[in-house]
Design an enzyme around this catalytic site. Sequence first.
Site, PDB file in Angstrom:
ATOM      1  N   SER A 254       0.807  -1.177   0.158  1.00  0.00           N
ATOM      2  CA  SER A 254       0.001   0.077  -0.100  1.00  0.00           C
ATOM      3  C   SER A 254       0.910   1.133   0.109  1.00  0.00           C
ATOM      4  O   SER A 254       2.012   1.257   0.409  1.00  0.00           O
ATOM      5  CB  SER A 254      -0.960   0.052   1.072  1.00  0.00           C
ATOM      6  OG  SER A 254      -0.146   0.220   2.254  1.00  0.00           O
ATOM      7  N   LYS A 255       0.133   2.235  -0.445  1.00  0.00           N
ATOM      8  CA  LYS A 255       0.914   3.598  -0.429  1.00  0.00           C
ATOM      9  C   LYS A 255       1.291   4.071   0.925  1.00  0.00           C
ATOM     10  O   LYS A 255       2.472   4.747   0.870  1.00  0.00           O
ATOM     11  CB  LYS A 255       0.017   4.501  -1.074  1.00  0.00           C
ATOM     12  CG  LYS A 255      -0.252   4.457  -2.492  1.00  0.00           C
ATOM     13  CD  LYS A 255      -0.934   5.786  -2.993  1.00  0.00           C
ATOM     14  CE  LYS A 255      -1.086   5.666  -4.543  1.00  0.00           C
ATOM     15  NZ  LYS A 255      -2.310   6.446  -5.001  1.00  0.00           N
ATOM     16  N   ARG A 256       0.728   3.676   1.851  1.00  0.00           N
ATOM     17  CA  ARG A 256       1.059   4.126   3.154  1.00  0.00           C
ATOM     18  C   ARG A 256       2.369   3.462   3.693  1.00  0.00           C
ATOM     19  O   ARG A 256       3.265   4.443   4.205  1.00  0.00           O
ATOM     20  CB  ARG A 256       0.206   3.375   4.092  1.00  0.00           C
ATOM     21  CG  ARG A 256      -0.232   4.217   5.598  1.00  0.00           C
ATOM     22  CD  ARG A 256      -1.732   4.023   6.121  1.00  0.00           C
ATOM     23  NE  ARG A 256      -2.055   2.756   5.898  1.00  0.00           N
ATOM     24  CZ  ARG A 256      -1.780   1.419   6.531  1.00  0.00           C
ATOM     25  NH1 ARG A 256      -1.070   1.698   7.652  1.00  0.00           N
ATOM     26  NH2 ARG A 256      -2.040   0.474   6.197  1.00  0.00           N
TER      27      ARG A 256
END
Length: 511
Positions: A254-256
């Site tokens: 994920s981008k996180r």
Amino acid sequence: MPDNVRVRIAPSPTGDPHIGTLRTALFNYLYAKQHSGKFVFRLEDTDKTREVAGSFDKLEESLSWIGIDPDEGPVQGGSFGPYIQSERLKLYEDFARQLVCSGKAYYCFCTPERLANLREEQTKKKLPPKYDRLCRGLSQAQIKKKIDSNQPFVIRMSMPDNESVEWSDIIKGRLIFNSNDLDDQVLLKSDGYPTYHLASVVDDHLMEISHVLRGEDWLSSTPKHLLLYKSFGWNPPIFGHFPLITNPDRSKLSKRNNNTSVLYYKVDKGYHPMALTHFMVFLGWTPEKIRDFYSIDMLVQDFSLDRVGVSPAVFDLDHLNFLGKKYLSESDLSEIVSMYLSWINDRRHVFTIAEKKFIELYKTNHPASEAMIDVCRRRASYFVELSEQLKVFFGVTEPLVVPNDLTIDGKIDPVSAKKSLTVAKKIIQDIDLKALPKETDKRINVLIEIFKREQPNDLGGQAYLHPSRVALTLCKQSMNAFEFLSVILLLGNGKELMVERLEGFIDRFKS
Ligand code: GLU
């Protein structure tokens, strides 16, 4: 060995290209080239609500950056075009209606409100959300009446009851689904656009795709697609699903936790394209014999689908940085210099002062410019880090606190520090610039030898080199003194500048 291999990458234009999409493209490309097949690029732009302008150009840019050129596609053309789904709408509508005629699909007139209520009830009852097939039982007369009165409709697939859908996945092995777990999927939306399922199956069939090789996140679509092939009476392609890419904590990438955009690695960071390619190909594939470096041709030679695993591949940024440094520091220097220059010019934001000064120097053809890159690249995993290292040659560094920075907060006594500066000054003054070798490594070695020879007996360890390194580079932490000097002494006034610098600091130790 399979004949007539035709594989495809079928991205949707929904923003910056994802690392997973590029890995899928790479695996497909390698497979195609290995079997003298074709690699097709098809743009799946049927969900207009999710479309982001400029996505297509970014996809093209990402593919060509890592050196994979489609054989057929929107730009390349080909005999199975058009390769943009929104240019093929009539086709999908005809095929959807063909399925209605053969009883494999039906018109559904349910309003969005009804469907929302249905979903809400199912959620309350903890049931999986599914269409309740209300319109599947409409008579011909009812359908005609609704269509004549212009009621909006979709076309849904008539999922068979309790049918087992099996296939032998080229990567995951034998897989079985039951049609009872599948919804009566929408095939054609009320705006006349097809859904992904219909468009993908129609195009894979018409474009004669032999293998559909995609990420595991599409696995749940495959039984629906196989049933569609059956409804049309078409032979399905071979399916294969690449393992998921996860964050180090095993959650879906994920981008996180990690940046998932390919252009972040290309533009914002400036990685060597083969470092990212090498990194990506190992997200799922384990070669029989690991090489230190890869080119696309070597990958075509070595890659095999048999050695693509089923367990999730962990996105390990440290590994990418390790490879980044390897490709930067061990590739041909002139290739890195030109790559760096095109990266600076393509950064799409303001140059740093060091970058600007570097370009000015480079334009004069000065040998120091290549030497700078040569020493900076040894300490960088990507070009942003290289630019950071360059600062030291242009004096754009943090101001020093004297004497603390030179004496490591008093850990070196001021007398030794001053001696270090004095010895360094003498060495630099006496250096015969003309006798310095042309190659950076040799120059560094000569400098090391001189400093070793001139080391006073009573000045050891850090006290010998630390104060002069800091004074020369004007930087608390940076490259070592020899790497620095090996470049700075190439500059016209480098020697005088360094002597002056050292004198300035010697003076400050007088008091
Ligand atoms: N349009 C889908 C995507 O965005 C294609 C999935 C597939 O390969 O079938 O990746």
